[in-house]
Motif scaffolding. Structure first.
Motif, PDB file in Angstrom:
ATOM      1  N   ARG A   1      27.265  30.357  36.241  1.00  0.00           N
ATOM      2  CA  ARG A   1      27.116  31.640  36.923  1.00  0.00           C
ATOM      3  C   ARG A   1      27.782  31.528  38.265  1.00  0.00           C
ATOM      4  O   ARG A   1      27.643  30.531  38.953  1.00  0.00           O
ATOM      5  N   ARG A   2      28.524  32.566  38.652  1.00  0.00           N
ATOM      6  CA  ARG A   2      29.212  32.492  39.936  1.00  0.00           C
ATOM      7  C   ARG A   2      28.192  32.696  41.048  1.00  0.00           C
ATOM      8  O   ARG A   2      27.778  33.802  41.331  1.00  0.00           O
ATOM      9  N   ASP A   3      27.765  31.590  41.600  1.00  0.00           N
ATOM     10  CA  ASP A   3      26.718  31.612  42.610  1.00  0.00           C
ATOM     11  C   ASP A   3      26.919  30.331  43.402  1.00  0.00           C
ATOM     12  O   ASP A   3      27.110  29.269  42.819  1.00  0.00           O
TER      13      ASP A   3
ATOM     14  N   ASP B   1      37.540  33.111  34.689  1.00  0.00           N
ATOM     15  CA  ASP B   1      36.508  33.916  35.337  1.00  0.00           C
ATOM     16  C   ASP B   1      36.230  35.164  34.542  1.00  0.00           C
ATOM     17  O   ASP B   1      37.144  35.841  34.102  1.00  0.00           O
ATOM     18  N   GLU B   2      34.963  35.445  34.350  1.00  0.00           N
ATOM     19  CA  GLU B   2      34.590  36.700  33.721  1.00  0.00           C
ATOM     20  C   GLU B   2      33.411  37.230  34.500  1.00  0.00           C
ATOM     21  O   GLU B   2      32.360  36.592  34.520  1.00  0.00           O
ATOM     22  N   PHE B   3      33.604  38.346  35.161  1.00  0.00           N
ATOM     23  CA  PHE B   3      32.539  39.012  35.903  1.00  0.00           C
ATOM     24  C   PHE B   3      31.279  38.192  36.146  1.00  0.00           C
ATOM     25  O   PHE B   3      30.347  38.211  35.352  1.00  0.00           O
ATOM     26  N   GLY B   4      31.248  37.491  37.235  1.00  0.00           N
ATOM     27  CA  GLY B   4      30.013  36.799  37.558  1.00  0.00           C
ATOM     28  C   GLY B   4      29.831  35.456  36.891  1.00  0.00           C
ATOM     29  O   GLY B   4      28.931  34.718  37.222  1.00  0.00           O
ATOM     30  N   TYR B   5      30.668  35.150  35.925  1.00  0.00           N
ATOM     31  CA  TYR B   5      30.546  33.863  35.242  1.00  0.00           C
ATOM     32  C   TYR B   5      31.911  33.206  35.195  1.00  0.00           C
ATOM     33  O   TYR B   5      32.927  33.873  35.270  1.00  0.00           O
TER      34      TYR B   5
ATOM     35  N   ASN C   1      33.986  30.293  32.696  1.00  0.00           N
ATOM     36  CA  ASN C   1      33.960  29.376  31.549  1.00  0.00           C
ATOM     37  C   ASN C   1      34.877  28.207  31.821  1.00  0.00           C
ATOM     38  O   ASN C   1      36.037  28.393  32.129  1.00  0.00           O
TER      39      ASN C   1
END
Lengths: 739, 162
Positions: free
Chosen positions: B118-120, B97-101, B103
């Motif tokens: 994208r974290r959505d 996890d990287e801020f909002g995304y 991988n």
């Protein structure tokens, strides 16, 4: 693309040699990532002035086609992959297959191929896909991938905590006083057990003690010290309340400001429930953190060190023995941190979706009632509510099981002191007072540790909230003001679209290669089916979104170089769905021009045919409308929206289905109002009902994101194309309805 | 009363063109290339498949591909697999996890893949019981057909997202 050509591997170049093609001959190239059956592989499509060569894998399949044989080279988009198709003698052939990640590259290849076929010489600017910022605006480091605006440096999750703390330095004064108070209070807290233990038992009660028998003195001393400690803690609490509330106040302001700056695309992709949670809930969580978490944390650390030192001085062996269980407890706590983080995060998500369902059902209550689906809504809610309940039960059960166990293990320290300490007292190696002090101290030592277990809740909750808040703060607005934005205080109103391409979602083009010129003062009607891209066209002129390729010029200036302020104060928008804010009618009319005089407001309302109905309301222009206020009919709202646009006196006016969904009489009134409004401005009117557009100078017919026809009503009727058909269909429909 | 034209083995002859596309002869009209589009890509994978010509006009609907002879069914499957290219994730190596995304690095039935989402909630969708559809930043799609069947280590990595 140019880098790709430069960096071709030897094995690829060897393949090319078979066809007598050198690296220098290659002018276009694209790299695919699948083979023809969909497996991960690399494929190259390389083009020279004469031919197009496709190499799949390490030369497993090579296709050589001469440019003159290829009638058309095109990309076909499937659900999540694309095909490069060459049409030869009227038959389509698949050259290669690739995922969506490569689609842009391949569409550029097709466009450039077309240019080569037309005999054009490619220039460097032709190779540009479209401008993408390559560096992070905050720290200046490069994005790992220019398509994805992720800055590896700024997106470090470990930095969240320090970032939260970074809000603190603004309040140096508060913090210094708080720290001093904390130190005094910790010192007093450490002193109290010594007073009630060592001094009370060994000096006051014991014969031969230095204070033997002075009971009143010691009791008063203890009372005074405790009183002092209380006063300090009150002072501390009062300062802390203002301080932590201020931090949160600042944070909420910052989040809301960031939200306002974000582009429309952000709001479309986020559920509103989640957003509201972000602004309120997450800021509240951080408040707990500042108010309860951090200060107690510091107090406890200082106290821990103080107590530990005093205990070591009294009897270091006993102290070390009592500390044995502590590493075990710390280990258990460390294991708990991540598990709780996961659980709390899940709880938050469940809460969000519960909120979404509630707002969904309430906003749609008219539809729910009309179809009698109340029971179904209750069921839908109960499914999510049930899940929410289960997650809550799970979290609480874990809390209630694990923490009592940890407390028990912490309690073993006291057992050690009672057993070993008593033995030492019996053998005269420890005074009775010291043992009493020790038991008091060990309790106090466990206090901070117990606190650490509670801080795990806060910690995981707060860090989750903080990371969500920073997600908003860090989102780079897609539409950004140009650094040296030009101010255009008096726009004339010429609008030019040059090769405009646009998509909301990657690779789902909405507008394709749109070209037109509108002269200042012209009225343009835009017609077309739903989903043809009409509203998107309007959104782009207002720069609610940025074009993906091409340019939009106003008075010959690219709108990305015009300051957003001059753009938005001179473009008026009347939409089908009007949003009225909480406030009076006057405030709503003056929304875009808050300094308007009362005369101006009334004049605008008159032009918009709104004055009369407003005067019928008992509170006139002061009638409160919006969420909790008076409800207005669709036509009334629409006229207020028109008045809003009139007052703004824009140079460019966009009417997006402004008269749809109104009855004929209201429409007539609004039509009149609009005709007055349109005079002397560049107007773009989007409409379903073609009758609305009878005054348009020119009409654009939009179909599948392209302008299929344009011209005056008469010209288009003569053309007997799409427009002709639309007019015919509408006339038939009107006749059927007997209108 | 029916608005639907059904394509049945009796009236519709499907064949593979020499250029690799699916062709159709229906009511004496020959289409050199037709597209197959699922009406219910997740709930009825092999039923209600719309057959469209090159201009995306509907020629008719296949009610159920199992009504057709086996060799035709094979043509359908190939065509559908190409259009609805959806790698199935069989193993998850890592999710960072990287801020909002986040991988991802995964193994799929089409080979090893790396992608960023994208974290959505819209990019990680629980389509139906135990099945998850993942959409990455480029619009590529991936599928976890049944997350309960993932190995323990892989499952642990997505547990939080469920």
């Amino acid at each position: 693309m140019l880098e790709l050509i430069q960096g071709l591997s030897d094995s690829i170049l060897n393949n090319l040699k078979l066809y007598q093609v050198n690296q220098n001959d290659i002018i276009i190239a694209a790299k695919g990532d699948l083979d023809l059956s969909g497996y991960c592989s690399t494929s190259y499509v390389l083009g020279t002035k004469e031919a197009l060569i496709t190499i799949i894998g390490d030369g497993d399949k090579v296709t050589y086609l001469e440019n003159k044989d290829i009638e058309k080279l095109s990309c076909e988009q499937l659900v999540s992959t694309g095909l490069l198709i060459a049409t030869v003698e009227g038959v389509d052939y698949i050259l290669c297959q690739f995922t969506n990640s490569c689609l842009r590259e391949f569409s550029l290849l097709c466009r450039l191929f077309e240019k080569i076929k037309q005999g054009q010489v490619l220039e460097e600017k032709d190779y540009k896909m479209h401008e993408l910022p390559l560096t992070c605006p905050k720290c200046g480091s490069f994005y790992e991938d220019p398509v994805r605006k992720i800055c590896p440096k700024c997106f470090d999750k470990r930095k969240i905590f320090f970032r939260v703390l970074s809000y603190v330095p603004k309040y140096k004064f508060h913090i210094t006083i708080m720290l001093i108070l904390m130190l005094i209070s910790s010192a007093l807290n450490v002193f109290i057990p010594y007073l009630t233990g060592n001094i009370f038992y060994d000096e006051v009660l014991k014969q031969g003690g230095s204070l033997f028998g002075k009971i009143a003195f010691i009791v008063i001393s203890i009372a005074l010290v405790k009183l002092l400690a209380t006063i300090i803690s009150i002072l501390y609490g009062r300062i802390n309340s203002t301080f932590s509330s201020k931090v949160i106040y600042d944070l909420k302001t910052e989040i809301f400001n960031a939200l306002q700056k974000l582009s429309l695309s952000f709001f479309n992709s986020k559920q509103t429930g989640t957003l509201m949670n972000n602004v309120n809930g997450d800021a509240m969580n951080l408040q707990y953190f500042f108010h309860d978490g951090v200060p107690y944390f510091i107090v406890n650390i200082i106290q821990f060190i103080g107590i530990f030192t005093v205990m070591m001085i009294i009897n270091w062996k006993l102290t070390l023995l009592a500390l044995i269980p502590i590493p075990l407890v710390t280990y258990a706590l460390r294991k708990l941190f991540p598990v709780l983080g996961v659980l709390y995060s899940r709880m938050f998500r469940q809460n969000s979706s519960l909120n979404s369902i509630i707002s969904d059902s309430i906003n749609g209550s008219r539809v729910v009632k009309a179809f009698g689906r109340e029971e179904a809504e209750i069921k839908r809610f109960s499914v999510v509510n049930r899940k929410n309940y289960e997650v809550n039960v799970n979290v609480n059960r874990i809390n209630q099981t694990v923490f009592p166990l940890i407390y028990f293990f912490m309690g073993t320290s006291s057992l050690i002191i009672w057993s070993v300490g008593s033995w030492l007292v019996v053998n005269d190696q420890l005074t009775f007072g010291s043992l009493i002090s020790f038991t008091g101290y060990i309790g106090m030592l466990l206090g901070p540790l117990e606190f650490m277990t509670r801080i795990t809740d806060w910690w995981s909750n707060c860090m989750n909230s903080a990371s969500r808040i920073f997600e908003i703060l860090d989102t780079v607005p897609e539409v950004e003001e140009h650094k040296d934005a030009i101010k255009l205080p008096n726009i004339k109103g010429d609008i030019t679209f040059k090769n405009v391409n646009f998509e909301y979602e990657p690779n789902k083009p909405i507008l394709k290669d749109i070209n037109f010129e509108i002269k200042a003062g012209e009225m343009i009607g835009v017609v077309g089916h739903t989903g043809a891209g009409k509203s998107t066209l309007a959104n782009l002129i207002c720069r609610l979104y940025d074009v993906k390729e091409g340019q939009i010029l106003i008075d010959g200036v690219d709108i990305r170089e015009i300051s957003l302020q001059s753009l938005h104060t001179q473009i008026g928008f009347v939409l089908q769905e009007t949003y009225l804010f909480m406030g009076s009618i006057a405030e709503n009319i003056a929304y875009a021009k808050p300094n308007a005089t009362r005369e101006e407001i009334i004049e605008a309302a008159k032009i918009a045919n709104a004055h009369d109905f407003i005067m019928k309301l008992p509170e006139g222009y002061d009638t409160i409308i919006g969420v909790r206020g008076q409800s207005l009919s669709g036509g009334e709202k629409q006229r207020i929206a028109i008045a809003r646009a009139v007052l703004l006196n824009p140079r460019i006016l966009i009417l997006d289905e402004a008269t749809a969904s109104l009855d004929t009489e209201t429409e007539k009134q609004i039509q009149e109002a609009l005709e007055r409004l349109v005079k002397g401005r560049t107007t773009i009117s989007i409409a379903h009902r073609l009758s609305t557009l009878r005054n348009a100078d020119r009409l654009f017919v939009l179909e599948n994101g392209q302008i299929k026809e344009s011209g005056t009503h008469e010209e288009l009727m003569k053309l007997k194309g799409n427009y002709f058909n639309l007019v015919k269909k509408q006339n038939e429909a009107l006749r059927l309805r007997g209108v | 009363m029916s608005e639907i034209t059904y394509l049945k083995p009796k009236n519709a002859k499907f064949f593979r063109n020499n250029n690799g596309f699916l062709g159709l002869k229906f009511n004496d009209v020959e289409y050199s290339r037709v597209n197959l589009i699922k009406a219910f890509p997740f709930s009825y994978e092999n039923k209600f498949i719309s057959v469209r010509d090159k201009e995306q006009n509907e020629i008719g609907i296949i009610e159920d591909i199992s009504l057709f002879p086996e060799e035709v069914q094979k043509l359908f499957t190939e065509e559908i697999e190409r259009r609805y290219y959806l790698p199935k994730i069989t193993k998850i190596y890592s999710i960072k996890d990287e801020f909002g995304y986040s991988n991802w690095e995964v193994e799929t039935n089409y080979g090893r893949r790396k992608f960023t989402i994208r974290r959505d909630p819209n990019n990680f969708v629980n389509i139906k019981a135990n099945m998850i559809l993942i959409i990455d930043v480029d619009g590529n799609r991936y599928e976890i057909p049944d997350y309960t069947k993932l190995d323990k280590k892989s499952f642990k990595k997505i547990e939080l997202l469920l």
